[in-house]
Design a protein around this motif. Structure first.
Motif, PDB file in Angstrom:
ATOM      1  N   TYR A   1      40.277  47.126  43.486  1.00 13.03           N
ATOM      2  CA  TYR A   1      40.867  46.011  42.760  1.00 13.03           C
ATOM      3  C   TYR A   1      40.135  45.844  41.438  1.00 13.03           C
ATOM      4  N   THR A   2      40.780  46.249  40.357  1.00 17.53           N
ATOM      5  CA  THR A   2      40.123  46.222  39.047  1.00 17.53           C
ATOM      6  C   THR A   2      40.970  45.526  37.985  1.00 17.53           C
ATOM      7  N   GLY A   3      42.030  44.859  38.397  1.00 17.96           N
ATOM      8  CA  GLY A   3      42.861  44.173  37.424  1.00 17.96           C
ATOM      9  C   GLY A   3      44.126  43.638  38.057  1.00 17.96           C
ATOM     10  N   ILE A   4      44.981  43.068  37.227  1.00 18.77           N
ATOM     11  CA  ILE A   4      46.253  42.510  37.678  1.00 18.77           C
ATOM     12  C   ILE A   4      47.374  43.300  37.016  1.00 18.77           C
ATOM     13  N   PRO A   5      48.186  43.998  37.797  1.00 20.40           N
ATOM     14  CA  PRO A   5      49.288  44.773  37.208  1.00 20.40           C
ATOM     15  C   PRO A   5      50.199  43.886  36.369  1.00 20.40           C
ATOM     16  N   ASP A   6      50.736  44.454  35.298  1.00 18.58           N
ATOM     17  CA  ASP A   6      51.647  43.713  34.439  1.00 18.58           C
ATOM     18  C   ASP A   6      52.798  43.140  35.260  1.00 18.58           C
ATOM     19  N   GLN A   7      53.165  41.904  34.977  1.00 19.33           N
ATOM     20  CA  GLN A   7      54.162  41.243  35.807  1.00 19.33           C
ATOM     21  C   GLN A   7      55.511  41.951  35.770  1.00 19.33           C
ATOM     22  N   SER A   8      55.761  42.731  34.741  1.00 15.84           N
ATOM     23  CA  SER A   8      57.028  43.470  34.662  1.00 15.84           C
ATOM     24  C   SER A   8      57.162  44.499  35.778  1.00 15.84           C
ATOM     25  N   SER A   9      56.029  44.871  36.393  1.00 20.90           N
ATOM     26  CA  SER A   9      56.043  45.865  37.472  1.00 20.90           C
ATOM     27  C   SER A   9      56.104  45.230  38.862  1.00 20.90           C
ATOM     28  N   TRP A  10      56.046  43.913  38.933  1.00 22.86           N
ATOM     29  CA  TRP A  10      56.039  43.247  40.233  1.00 22.86           C
ATOM     30  C   TRP A  10      57.415  43.357  40.900  1.00 22.86           C
ATOM     31  N   LYS A  11      57.401  43.485  42.211  1.00 23.61           N
ATOM     32  CA  LYS A  11      58.637  43.543  42.977  1.00 23.61           C
ATOM     33  C   LYS A  11      58.798  42.255  43.769  1.00 23.61           C
ATOM     34  N   LEU A  12      59.270  41.235  43.071  1.00 17.81           N
ATOM     35  CA  LEU A  12      59.468  39.928  43.690  1.00 17.81           C
ATOM     36  C   LEU A  12      60.768  39.896  44.479  1.00 17.81           C
ATOM     37  N   ASP A  13      60.739  39.190  45.589  1.00 15.27           N
ATOM     38  CA  ASP A  13      61.913  39.008  46.426  1.00 15.27           C
ATOM     39  C   ASP A  13      62.507  37.629  46.135  1.00 15.27           C
ATOM     40  N   PRO A  14      63.700  37.564  45.559  1.00 13.51           N
ATOM     41  CA  PRO A  14      64.294  36.254  45.247  1.00 13.51           C
ATOM     42  C   PRO A  14      64.545  35.403  46.483  1.00 13.51           C
TER      43      PRO A  14
ATOM     44  N   TYR B   1      27.878  48.617  34.180  1.00 17.42           N
ATOM     45  CA  TYR B   1      29.310  48.889  34.230  1.00 17.42           C
ATOM     46  C   TYR B   1      30.025  47.720  34.894  1.00 17.42           C
ATOM     47  N   ALA B   2      31.016  47.166  34.197  1.00 16.41           N
ATOM     48  CA  ALA B   2      31.880  46.136  34.783  1.00 16.41           C
ATOM     49  C   ALA B   2      33.191  46.805  35.189  1.00 16.41           C
ATOM     50  N   PRO B   3      33.543  46.788  36.463  1.00 16.47           N
ATOM     51  CA  PRO B   3      34.699  47.555  36.930  1.00 16.47           C
ATOM     52  C   PRO B   3      36.054  46.967  36.575  1.00 16.47           C
ATOM     53  N   VAL B   4      36.114  45.689  36.209  1.00 16.57           N
ATOM     54  CA  VAL B   4      37.396  45.004  36.036  1.00 16.57           C
ATOM     55  C   VAL B   4      37.899  45.152  34.605  1.00 16.57           C
ATOM     56  N   ALA B   5      39.210  45.354  34.470  1.00 15.79           N
ATOM     57  CA  ALA B   5      39.842  45.428  33.148  1.00 15.79           C
ATOM     58  C   ALA B   5      39.563  44.153  32.365  1.00 15.79           C
ATOM     59  N   LYS B   6      39.346  44.306  31.056  1.00 20.95           N
ATOM     60  CA  LYS B   6      38.916  43.166  30.243  1.00 20.95           C
ATOM     61  C   LYS B   6      39.883  41.996  30.302  1.00 20.95           C
ATOM     62  N   ASN B   7      41.177  42.263  30.396  1.00 20.11           N
ATOM     63  CA  ASN B   7      42.137  41.154  30.401  1.00 20.11           C
ATOM     64  C   ASN B   7      42.241  40.456  31.740  1.00 20.11           C
ATOM     65  N   SER B   8      41.492  40.942  32.750  1.00 23.29           N
ATOM     66  CA  SER B   8      41.516  40.313  34.075  1.00 23.29           C
ATOM     67  C   SER B   8      40.131  39.910  34.535  1.00 23.29           C
ATOM     68  N   ARG B   9      39.142  39.969  33.658  1.00 18.73           N
ATOM     69  CA  ARG B   9      37.775  39.677  34.069  1.00 18.73           C
ATOM     70  C   ARG B   9      37.579  38.194  34.357  1.00 18.73           C
ATOM     71  N   SER B  10      36.945  37.926  35.477  1.00 15.15           N
ATOM     72  CA  SER B  10      36.699  36.554  35.896  1.00 15.15           C
ATOM     73  C   SER B  10      35.637  35.887  35.037  1.00 15.15           C
ATOM     74  N   LYS B  11      35.844  34.613  34.763  1.00 22.47           N
ATOM     75  CA  LYS B  11      34.825  33.795  34.108  1.00 22.47           C
ATOM     76  C   LYS B  11      33.909  33.120  35.130  1.00 22.47           C
ATOM     77  N   MET B  12      34.231  33.301  36.413  1.00 22.37           N
ATOM     78  CA  MET B  12      33.461  32.658  37.477  1.00 22.37           C
ATOM     79  C   MET B  12      32.555  33.628  38.222  1.00 22.37           C
ATOM     80  N   ASN B  13      33.032  34.842  38.468  1.00 20.97           N
ATOM     81  CA  ASN B  13      32.295  35.824  39.267  1.00 20.97           C
ATOM     82  C   ASN B  13      32.282  37.157  38.532  1.00 20.97           C
ATOM     83  N   ILE B  14      31.102  37.631  38.196  1.00 18.23           N
ATOM     84  CA  ILE B  14      30.966  38.829  37.369  1.00 18.23           C
ATOM     85  C   ILE B  14      30.290  39.934  38.165  1.00 18.23           C
TER      86      ILE B  14
END
Length: 365
Positions: free
Chosen positions: A126-139, A285-298
């Motif tokens: 787990y190193t980031g949050i996939p772009d929401q355009s790729s999510w497979k939501l069930d209506p 080394y920080a394993p998480v993608a920069k746009n998903s990095r936590s401000k609480m737990n590093i």
């Protein structure tokens, strides 16, 4: 007593000012002559406390009037069961966005009570949050569940997902009250208190009223949000002292300048640590993608992306010698983890980054 710099992920550091208040009122709560620990949960003293803390929560987060604020025993994991037990009855299915260990556990628990659709591909990293355009939501889903901040993996949402009208449920155990958010965009927000707003034993639940009265018949009364709401969170004897501590921490947040100040501090503190990592020429080394990095737990590793066991053990040993404690990464991922919750001070973070720089200077090749 030595100055301890506590970076524990939970139960986490509490503000020193709150400790002073707790000490002063431990044996004589609000002039009652007795401790809250021995006060009836039906007494006027506790009933007032219960209402006062709900009001602080409502004011800090600007919670709309059509939401109930609940205090429930069992922490965040108790709510892993409570969420499907209270919500999945509408369609029998739910969407889970799994971005770390805690949302993975929540999804596993929900499978006991209905069908779970995993919105993003399964992974063991787990190193980031996939772009929401790729999510497979069930209506047809009864709700969409996310974990706002993954304490173990250090992955945090920096946006509120668009769930196309399906109620959004967020586990915010480790970033509750670290920033403002639009509560009206959520059906339910919940979290254990022991990471950022108190100590263990209680979960704070904020639930929109139209989502009540839908619990499965098998839902235990103690986890039924509707029953809890009707009884104003006093169905039985609640974890009163844990609730009290949460209230004192929330009042401290108000005195510090509210959630705007907490968010400002969180950005500054986490940036101090991430900056050391980024400027270490690959030593950290920080394993998480920069746009998903936590401000609480590093979370971070030393020596290589997969870590260096000997160096990390030496880092932790040296840190403890300087009273920099609870920095060991979760057993599931290893490495180092620094939690920079609201109560962690700039003095704490300065001590850590100074040590990180010195350690890298000494051991970098």
């Amino acid at each position: 007593m030595p100055n301890i710099h506590n970076f524990g992920a939970g139960p986490a550091k509490l503000p020193e000012e709150v400790y002073e208040i707790l000490r002063s009122e431990l044996t004589n709560f609000n002039g009652s002559g007795i401790s809250l620990l021995e006060t009836s949960h039906r007494s006027a003293t506790y009933l007032k406390l219960n209402t006062d803390i709900q009001n602080v929560v409502r004011n800090l987060l600007n919670v709309p009037d059509n939401y109930k604020i609940l205090f429930i025993a069992g922490g965040g994991q108790g709510q892993f069961a409570a969420v499907p037990l209270n919500l999945i009855s509408r369609t029998g299915t739910a969407d889970y966005v799994v971005t770390g260990a805690w949302s993975e556990k929540a999804a596993k628990e929900a499978k006991k009570y209905g069908k779970v659709n995993l919105v993003v591909p399964e992974t063991d990293k787990y190193t980031g949050i996939p772009d929401q355009s790729s999510w497979k939501l069930d209506p047809n889903a009864s709700y969409v569940h996310i974990c706002g901040n993954e304490t173990i993996h250090g992955v945090e949402f920096d946006f509120i997902p668009d769930t196309k009208g399906v109620p959004l449920v967020a586990d915010m155990s480790s970033n509750f009250m670290s920033k403002k958010l639009d509560v009206s965009k959520f059906g339910v927000i919940y979290g254990g208190a022991q990471k950022n707003i108190g100590t263990s034993g209680v979960a704070l639940v904020i639930v929109r009223e139209d989502l009540l009265n839908k619990a499965l018949p098998i839902c235990p009364s103690i986890l039924d949000w509707t029953i809890t709401a009707k009884n104003d969170s006093i169905l039985n004897t609640p974890p009163m002292y844990a609730i009290h501590i949460m209230g004192r921490v929330l009042e401290w947040i108000v005195r510090q300048g509210g959630l705007d100040k907490m968010a400002e501090n969180a950005t500054k503190k986490s940036s101090m640590v991430y900056d050391v990592i980024e400027n270490s020429n690959g030593f950290y080394y920080a394993p998480v993608a920069k746009n998903s990095r936590s401000k609480m737990n590093i979370p971070f590793r030393i020596g290589s992306p997969d870590g260096n066991d000997a160096l990390e053990k030496e880092f932790l040993k040296g840190a403890e010698a300087l009273n920099l404690i609870q920095l060991k990464g979760h057993r599931a991922v290893g490495g180092i983890r620094a939690s920079t919750y609201n109560a962690v001070t700039f003095e704490d973070v300065n001590a850590l980054v100074s040590y990180m720089k010195d350690f890298a200077k000494k051991h970098a090749k």
